[in-house]
Scaffold this motif. Structure first.
Motif, PDB file in Angstrom:
ATOM      1  N   CYS A 130      40.899  42.692  35.870  1.00  3.74           N
ATOM      2  CA  CYS A 130      41.713  41.494  36.009  1.00  3.74           C
ATOM      3  C   CYS A 130      41.034  40.546  37.005  1.00  3.74           C
ATOM      4  O   CYS A 130      39.994  40.866  37.590  1.00  3.74           O
ATOM      5  CB  CYS A 130      43.119  41.852  36.472  1.00  3.74           C
ATOM      6  N   SER A 131      41.631  39.388  37.197  1.00  4.77           N
ATOM      7  CA  SER A 131      41.004  38.371  38.041  1.00  4.77           C
ATOM      8  C   SER A 131      42.084  37.428  38.535  1.00  4.77           C
ATOM      9  O   SER A 131      43.278  37.657  38.323  1.00  4.77           O
ATOM     10  CB  SER A 131      39.952  37.597  37.242  1.00  4.77           C
ATOM     11  N   VAL A 132      41.668  36.348  39.160  1.00  2.00           N
ATOM     12  CA  VAL A 132      42.630  35.372  39.671  1.00  2.00           C
ATOM     13  C   VAL A 132      42.157  33.967  39.326  1.00  2.00           C
ATOM     14  O   VAL A 132      40.956  33.671  39.342  1.00  2.00           O
ATOM     15  CB  VAL A 132      42.810  35.523  41.202  1.00  2.00           C
ATOM     16  N   LEU A 135      45.683  42.497  44.035  1.00  5.35           N
ATOM     17  CA  LEU A 135      44.590  42.526  45.003  1.00  5.35           C
ATOM     18  C   LEU A 135      43.892  41.174  45.063  1.00  5.35           C
ATOM     19  O   LEU A 135      43.595  40.644  46.140  1.00  5.35           O
ATOM     20  CB  LEU A 135      43.572  43.598  44.613  1.00  5.35           C
ATOM     21  N   PHE A 136      43.647  40.602  43.889  1.00  3.47           N
ATOM     22  CA  PHE A 136      42.897  39.360  43.819  1.00  3.47           C
ATOM     23  C   PHE A 136      43.779  38.142  44.082  1.00  3.47           C
ATOM     24  O   PHE A 136      43.328  37.163  44.683  1.00  3.47           O
ATOM     25  CB  PHE A 136      42.212  39.255  42.458  1.00  3.47           C
ATOM     26  N   GLU A 137      45.024  38.199  43.635  1.00  2.00           N
ATOM     27  CA  GLU A 137      45.941  37.092  43.889  1.00  2.00           C
ATOM     28  C   GLU A 137      46.196  36.937  45.384  1.00  2.00           C
ATOM     29  O   GLU A 137      46.094  35.836  45.933  1.00  2.00           O
ATOM     30  CB  GLU A 137      47.260  37.322  43.146  1.00  2.00           C
ATOM     31  N   ALA A 138      46.563  38.040  46.032  1.00  2.00           N
ATOM     32  CA  ALA A 138      46.836  37.969  47.466  1.00  2.00           C
ATOM     33  C   ALA A 138      45.583  37.567  48.234  1.00  2.00           C
ATOM     34  O   ALA A 138      45.643  36.750  49.166  1.00  2.00           O
ATOM     35  CB  ALA A 138      47.359  39.311  47.970  1.00  2.00           C
ATOM     36  N   GLY A 139      44.441  38.129  47.847  1.00  3.97           N
ATOM     37  CA  GLY A 139      43.194  37.776  48.517  1.00  3.97           C
ATOM     38  C   GLY A 139      42.884  36.298  48.399  1.00  3.97           C
ATOM     39  O   GLY A 139      42.487  35.657  49.379  1.00  3.97           O
ATOM     40  N   ALA A 199      39.015  38.922  52.836  1.00  2.24           N
ATOM     41  CA  ALA A 199      39.501  39.201  51.484  1.00  2.24           C
ATOM     42  C   ALA A 199      39.319  37.986  50.580  1.00  2.24           C
ATOM     43  O   ALA A 199      38.887  38.108  49.426  1.00  2.24           O
ATOM     44  CB  ALA A 199      40.969  39.612  51.529  1.00  2.24           C
ATOM     45  N   ARG A 200      39.623  36.817  51.112  1.00  5.12           N
ATOM     46  CA  ARG A 200      39.473  35.602  50.307  1.00  5.12           C
ATOM     47  C   ARG A 200      38.007  35.368  49.930  1.00  5.12           C
ATOM     48  O   ARG A 200      37.695  35.037  48.783  1.00  5.12           O
ATOM     49  CB  ARG A 200      40.048  34.407  51.068  1.00  5.12           C
ATOM     50  N   ARG A 201      37.106  35.549  50.869  1.00  5.71           N
ATOM     51  CA  ARG A 201      35.680  35.373  50.566  1.00  5.71           C
ATOM     52  C   ARG A 201      35.233  36.337  49.470  1.00  5.71           C
ATOM     53  O   ARG A 201      34.494  35.963  48.558  1.00  5.71           O
ATOM     54  CB  ARG A 201      34.834  35.591  51.828  1.00  5.71           C
ATOM     55  N   LEU A 213      36.605  35.177  46.021  1.00  6.03           N
ATOM     56  CA  LEU A 213      35.939  33.982  45.519  1.00  6.03           C
ATOM     57  C   LEU A 213      34.510  34.276  45.072  1.00  6.03           C
ATOM     58  O   LEU A 213      33.976  33.608  44.181  1.00  6.03           O
ATOM     59  CB  LEU A 213      35.936  32.886  46.585  1.00  6.03           C
ATOM     60  N   HIS A 214      33.905  35.288  45.686  1.00  2.00           N
ATOM     61  CA  HIS A 214      32.512  35.601  45.367  1.00  2.00           C
ATOM     62  C   HIS A 214      32.378  36.492  44.144  1.00  2.00           C
ATOM     63  O   HIS A 214      31.345  36.470  43.458  1.00  2.00           O
ATOM     64  CB  HIS A 214      31.856  36.280  46.569  1.00  2.00           C
ATOM     65  N   GLU A 215      33.438  37.289  43.812  1.00  2.00           N
ATOM     66  CA  GLU A 215      33.262  38.313  42.779  1.00  2.00           C
ATOM     67  C   GLU A 215      34.378  38.421  41.750  1.00  2.00           C
ATOM     68  O   GLU A 215      34.152  38.995  40.682  1.00  2.00           O
ATOM     69  CB  GLU A 215      33.107  39.698  43.442  1.00  2.00           C
TER      70      GLU A 215
END
Length: 373
Positions: free
Chosen positions: A170-172, A275-279, A331-333, A336-338
């Motif tokens: 999954c992704s964001v 994981l990705f949404e919160a990050g 987490a945000r970095r 955004l990177h992966e």
């Protein structure tokens, strides 16, 4: 299949409604980014009353959405599937085995199965439960796209005969998920539909800390929780938070909680979309443990892991906001990177083109006869 734009047909659980399922959020992010790469997408969704009553995206601008009432009505779309470069059938599609047979029969391009529930699917197959996928169908899909990576991919190929099993996590969608400056309402929050196998961990990591720390504030958002759950007074219950409101929900929390289903813990390598949404929203997470998590986030740098209620309380009672903010930014970095939808759309395109190249290397290939029944 050259580098020209692709025509893709997806038969998925839902795109129009995010109520009670995580599939819609996944498909929206992925297909919006896929369309932005210049591709054309048609999404076919079974018209069912529980989603019809909760449609929050009836007219997506990034693809065509068509509702069909029953299996027979799919024949209207046979020509579209036959002329498409690829067709993808998703997990938990109603009458998914029959839909898969129909799609494999109609497709002249790549046929793929996208399993957003891989460990659950494999556990069901082991029990002889073929609710939406049967072992006989798996070899007929050119590509098995899986929410779970790691050893599960080899199992799909070696035990179930998939020609190619590939991870597609999954992704964001970072256009919609980003930091917001809103008042903090909760020390810890959880966003997720009720699941019996997640509930013991939710009890241990959120309800028990809430009982022990009445001075702290908590929230649980999501539908289908039983009426007999004893919610502490300092736990706010929200029946549903739509995707448009997810960023504000995350931003209103000092920490978010990630709880993983039992089958996915056993399989490992199964990151949840939260994981990705919160990050992406710069909300640090406290998570349970499972194999492969350290490949997604680095513990104690991008994410915090817990085993007990005491572990959670130690984090929540730590007043070091500098550390909390450093976790959030790390987490945000990483996301955004992966882990953006753009990353996944590029991976999907590569997997489809790879599958098409394999088909092209087998001239005169005759589609396998579909299983009877």
């Amino acid at each position: 299949m050259t580098d020209a734009p692709l025509r893709l047909v997806v038969l998925g659980l839902s795109l129009s409604s995010s109520w009670g399922n995580g599939h819609a959020t996944t498909f929206r992010a992925l297909l919006r980014a896929f369309a932005a790469r210049g591709h054309e997408v048609l999404f076919l969704e079974r018209d069912v009353p529980w989603y019809a009553a909760h449609r929050d995206l009836p007219d997506p601008g990034f693809c065509r959405l068509a509702l069909y009432p029953d299996l027979g009505a799919l024949e209207r779309w046979r020509g579209e599937v036959a002329s498409a470069d690829a067709v993808i059938v998703g997990s938990y599609v109603p009458d998914g085995v029959a839909v898969g047979r129909w799609a494999q029969d109609a497709a002249r391009g790549v046929s793929a199965f996208y399993d957003i529930d891989t460990p659950v699917t494999l556990a069901k197959l082991e029990r002889g439960d073929h609710e939406y996928l049967s072992p006989a169908l798996i070899p007929g899909y050119d590509l098995y796209l899986s929410f779970t990576g790691g050893p599960t991919l080899r199992r799909l190929e070696e035990r179930y005969g998939s020609p190619a099993a590939r991870a597609l996590y999954c992704s964001v969608d970072t256009q919609n998920y980003h930091p917001l400056d809103v008042p903090r309402r909760w020390d810890l929050s959880y966003l997720g539909t009720y699941s019996p196998d997640r509930q013991p961990t939710l009890d241990r990591f959120l309800l028990e800390p809430a009982r022990r720390a009445p001075e702290l504030r908590f929230a649980v958002a999501g539908p289908q929780y039983p009426d007999d759950i004893d919610w502490p007074a300092n736990v706010e219950r929200l029946e549903h938070v739509g995707p448009a409101d997810h960023p504000e929900f995350y931003a209103a929390s000092r920490y978010g909680l990630n709880v993983t289903r039992a089958d996915m813990i056993r399989a490992g390598h199964s990151p949840s979309v939260r994981l990705f949404e919160a990050g992406a929203c710069a909300t640090p997470l406290i998570s349970d443990r499972w194999a492969g998590l350290d490949e997604i986030f680095t513990p104690d740098r991008d994410i915090l892991l817990a085993d007990t209620a005491e572990d959670v309380l130690a984090v929540l009672r730590d007043g070091d906001e500098t550390r909390r903010d450093a976790l959030a930014e790390a987490a945000r970095r990483r996301v955004l990177h992966e882990h953006t939808a753009e990353h996944r759309a590029a991976e999907l395109e590569a997997h489809l083109r790879e599958a098409a190249a394999r088909r092209a290397s087998r001239p005169g290939r005759i589609p396998a006869e579909l299983p009877a029944g």
